[in-house]
Design an enzyme around this catalytic site. Structure first.
Site, PDB file in Angstrom:
ATOM      1  N   ASP A 252       0.800  -1.229   0.000  1.00 10.31           N
ATOM      2  CA  ASP A 252       0.000   0.000   0.000  1.00 10.31           C
ATOM      3  C   ASP A 252       0.834   1.281   0.000  1.00 10.31           C
ATOM      4  OD1 ASP A 252       0.720  -1.022   2.513  1.00 10.31           O
ATOM      5  OD2 ASP A 252      -0.894   0.004   3.563  1.00 10.31           O
TER       6      ASP A 252
ATOM      7  N   GLU B  46      -0.576  -2.523   5.043  1.00  9.66           N
ATOM      8  CA  GLU B  46       0.385  -2.445   6.149  1.00  9.66           C
ATOM      9  C   GLU B  46       0.240  -1.125   6.901  1.00  9.66           C
ATOM     10  OE1 GLU B  46       3.400  -1.712   8.750  1.00  9.66           O
ATOM     11  OE2 GLU B  46       3.323  -0.502   6.927  1.00  9.66           O
TER      12      GLU B  46
END
Ligand code: NI
Length: 376
Positions: free
Chosen positions: A60, A118
Site C-alpha cells: 500500500d 500495512e
C-alpha cells in the site's frame, strides 16, 4: 515503475494486485488470490523437500502528494509510495525471478507473500492474511521481510537481532468542560486548559513512570477544540500514539495513562473519556535466524554491504505479526544517498534504483541461507 506511478492506499490495492499477478504469471509462478482481499501468494519450488521460506512485501501507498519531479512520479494527486512499498514489491518480484530461474537448486519451497494494508495501523494486512491461511498449506517454517531505510546507505542491508521496531497503540482522549465566554473562565472547567495539563502530564509518565533504560514514546499528534479566540469550547478532542517494546511495559503504560488522565481531569473538575486501541505488536528478530541470514548476506554481498544496526527504531510494522508465529528476520534495506536526506513518508522520498537490486538479491540470499543452513 508502473507500481510507483499508480499507487493505491490501504484496502484499495486492486490494480496493484492485478499488476503483481500479471508479473508472476509472466514468470510462470502459480498464484493464489482472494475474492474479498487484495493479498497475493506466489509459489516457487512447490513439492520440494526442505524448509518452507516465506518472503513478504507490503503493497500500500500513503495519502501524500508526490513532489519528487521524477519521470515515473505518481499519476494520482494525494497518493504516493512515500514509504517505499513499491520498492518492496519490485524487490520481491526480482527475488522471485532469481529463485524461479533454477527451482531445482532450491533447498525447499519458497512462498511469496504480497500483503496489502500495512499502513492501516489497526488490524493491518498481516493479521487478516494470516487468518486466511497465508502461513499454511504449505506450512511456513521461516519468514523474511524488509523495509527501505534512508539511514542505511543504498547498496547495503541493515540487520538487527532482538528488538527492532516498537509496538504502536492509539490513544484518544475527549475532555468535556463547560464552554462559555473566555473572559469568564472561572465558570469553567476550561477544557482547553485541562487538555494542556493532560498533554504535559503524559510526558511525566515517560520521564517518571517507565524505566529510563526501556524506551517509550507518548506523542499527542492532534488536538481539536474551540472556534474563536474569545469562546471556551465544551469539548477538546486529542489523539496520540504510544510506542513501547516490552509487553509488560505496554500494559503498564496503558494503565498509567488511564490513571493520570482521569486524575488530572478530575482534579480540574472536567469529565474525560479515554479510548486506547492496541495496534501492531513490537517486532523482535530471532537472533539465530537473523545471524544465519546476516552470514549469508556477508558471504554473497561482501562484509561492507551488511550493516549491524545498533539501535531499534520506534516505528511500527505489522510484519511483527508473522514473527510472533514463525521465526525469521526483518531487514532494513539501504536507501540512503549521501547528501540527499529524505525521510520515509515525505513527499520527496525517492530511493535510488540500486536499492531495488540489493533488495531483490537480499531476499533471494535470505531464503537460500535459511534453506541451506549457515555456510562455513
Ligand atoms: Ni512502510
Amino acid at each position: 515503475m508502473a507500481l510507483h506511478r499508480e499507487p493505491e492506499i490501504s484496502h484499495h490495492e486492486r490494480a496493484t494486485r492485478d499488476k503483481i499477478v500479471a508479473a508472476l504469471d509472466e514468470l510462470g509462478i502459480p498464484v493464489r488470490t482472494y475474492p474479498d482481499f487484495f493479498g497475493v501468494l506466489g509459489f516457487i519450488g512447490q513439492g520440494r523437500r526442505g524448509p518452507v521460506v516465506a518472503l513478504r512485501a507490503d503493497m500500500d501507498a500513503l495519502p501524500v502528494t508526490e513532489e519528487t519531479g521524477l519521470p515515473y512520479a505518481s499519476r494520482f494527486p494525494g497518493k504516493m509510495h512515500a514509504c517505499g512499498h513499491d520498492v518492496h514489491m519490485s524487490a520481491l518480484l526480482g527475488a522471485a525471478a532469481i529463485l524461479a530461474q533454477e527451482p531445482d537448486r532450491l533447498g525447499g519451497p519458497v512462498k511469496l507473500i504480497f500483503q496489502p494494508a500495512e499502513e492501516d495501523g489497526g488490524d493491518g494486512g498481516a493479521l487478516p492474511f494470516i487468518r486466511r491461511g497465508c502461513l499454511r498449506d504449505p506450512d511456513v517454517d521461516y519468514v523474511v521481510g524488509q523495509h527501505v531505510e534512508p539511514g542505511v546507505p543504498a547498496g547495503s542491508v541493515g540487520v538487527k537481532p532482538g528488538p527492532c521496531m516498537a509496538a504502536a497503540d492509539t490513544l484518544r482522549i475527549s475532555v468535556r468542560g463547560r464552554g462559555g465566554h473566555a473572559a469568564s473562565p472561572h465558570q469553567g472547567p476550561d477544557a482547553v486548559l485541562v487538555a494542556s495539563e493532560i498533554v504535559c502530564g503524559l510526558q511525566a509518565i515517560v520521564s517518571r513512570v517507565r524505566n529510563p533504560v526501556d524506551p517509550v514514546v507518548i506523542s499527542i499528534g492532534q488536538i481539536h477544540g474551540g472556534t474563536r479566540h474569545n469562546i471556551l469550547p465544551d469539548v477538546v478532542e486529542m489523539e496520540g500514539t504510544v510506542r513501547t517494546f516490552r509487553p509488560a511495559t505496554r500494559n503498564a503504560m496503558e494503565a498509567a495513562i488511564r490513571r493520570r488522565v482521569r486524575s488530572i481531569a478530575g482534579s480540574l473538575g472536567a469529565r474525560v473519556s479515554i479510548g486506547y486501541r492496541r495496534g501492531y505488536p513490537a517486532l523482535w528478530n530471532p537472533p539465530a535466524e537473523t545471524a544465519r541470514i546476516a552470514e549469508g548476506l556477508r558471504a554473497a554481498l561482501g562484509d561492507r554491504s551488511v550493516v549491524d544496526l545498533e539501535n531499534p527504531v520506534m516505528g511500527a510494522e505489522d510484519f511483527a505479526r508473522y514473527l510472533e508465529r514463525v521465526p525469521g528476520t526483518f531487514l532494513r534495506l539501504g536507501a540512503g544517498i549521501p547528501g540527499r536526506p529524505a525521510s520515509l513518508h515525505s513527499a520527496t522520498f525517492a530511493p535510488p534504483g540500486e536499492t531495488l537490486v540489493t533488495g531483490a538479491a537480499a531476499l533471494a540470499i535470505a531464503a537460500d541461507s535459511l534453506q541451506s543452513g549457515a555456510r562455513p
